[in-house]
Scaffold this active site. Structure first.
Site, PDB file in Angstrom:
ATOM      1  CE1 TYR A  12      90.520  61.209  62.715  1.00 52.76           C
ATOM      2  CE2 TYR A  12      92.190  60.459  61.094  1.00 52.76           C
ATOM      3  CZ  TYR A  12      91.813  60.706  62.521  1.00 52.76           C
ATOM      4  OH  TYR A  12      92.620  60.594  63.419  1.00 52.76           O
ATOM      5  CB  VAL A  54      93.896  48.893  66.469  1.00 58.02           C
ATOM      6  CG1 VAL A  54      95.241  49.565  66.919  1.00 58.02           C
ATOM      7  CG2 VAL A  54      94.405  47.488  65.871  1.00 58.02           C
TER       8      VAL A  54
END
Length: 194
Positions: A12, A54
């Site tokens: 990533y 989240v």
């Protein structure tokens, strides 16, 4: 070799770094006009409900009366910007003359526990929080330095988490429950034929 280059998040991190490098190579080598934005955690209406982010997780879990999942001790921090602030920053970047990179994010910092508490305030003060073991390579702190964006783009976020989150919650509630209002006691569903 450093964990930074081989850890579970390295693809990533390195993917983003490579994209910026290639963008600058095209800019320098082929005179392509480019802009580089480093986008930090963004939230708002119309996000995928189960995208694994989240804010989406906490909102969907609290609306569904599931415990909000906090990993580790919940003291790791993140910064959250409302989507319209990001759009404004991107427009200013694209219309300006500076290549970047520019950090576009909200420097207001929240621990994961504080985020869960804000979601409780907005959705349900009795929403439960469940702790689970932390994920590998989870960054402990993520807070953008937006001084360059403020100076060169005249941009900074305007919408606080406590102002933006209810707008996202309203959208999620509508998409999760349809026209069903929480607490109405009406659990009938209507099937329509197509």
């Amino acid at each position: 070799m450093s964990e930074q280059w081989t850890g579970v998040r390295s693809c990533y991190d390195e993917g983003k770094r490579t994209a910026e490098t290639l963008t600058m190579d095209y800019h320098r080598g082929a005179s392509v006009e480019v802009r580089i934005a480093r986008i930090f955690n963004t939230y708002g209406p119309r996000m995928c409900i189960d995208d694994g982010r989240v804010v989406s997780n906490f909102v969907a879990q609290a609306l569904r009366k599931e415990p909000m999942t906090v990993y580790g001790d919940g003291k790791q921090t993140r910064s959250f910007q409302y989507v319209s602030d990001l759009v404004e920053g991107l427009i200013r970047l694209m219309e300006g003359e500076h290549v970047g990179p520019f950090n576009l994010g909200n420097p207001g910092e929240f621990t994961m526990l504080e985020l869960a508490e804000v979601v409780q305030e907005v959705i349900d003060p009795n929403a439960k929080i469940e702790f689970k073991p932390n994920t590998e390579d989870d960054p402990h702190k993520r807070k953008p330095d937006i001084s360059k964006a403020k100076e060169l783009l005249g941009w900074e976020p305007k919408i606080s988490l406590r102002k933006g989150l209810p707008l996202m919650v309203s959208d999620f509630r509508q998409r999760i429950f349809g026209d069903h209002k929480e607490g109405s006691g009406n659990s009938k569903t209507t099937a329509s034929s197509s």
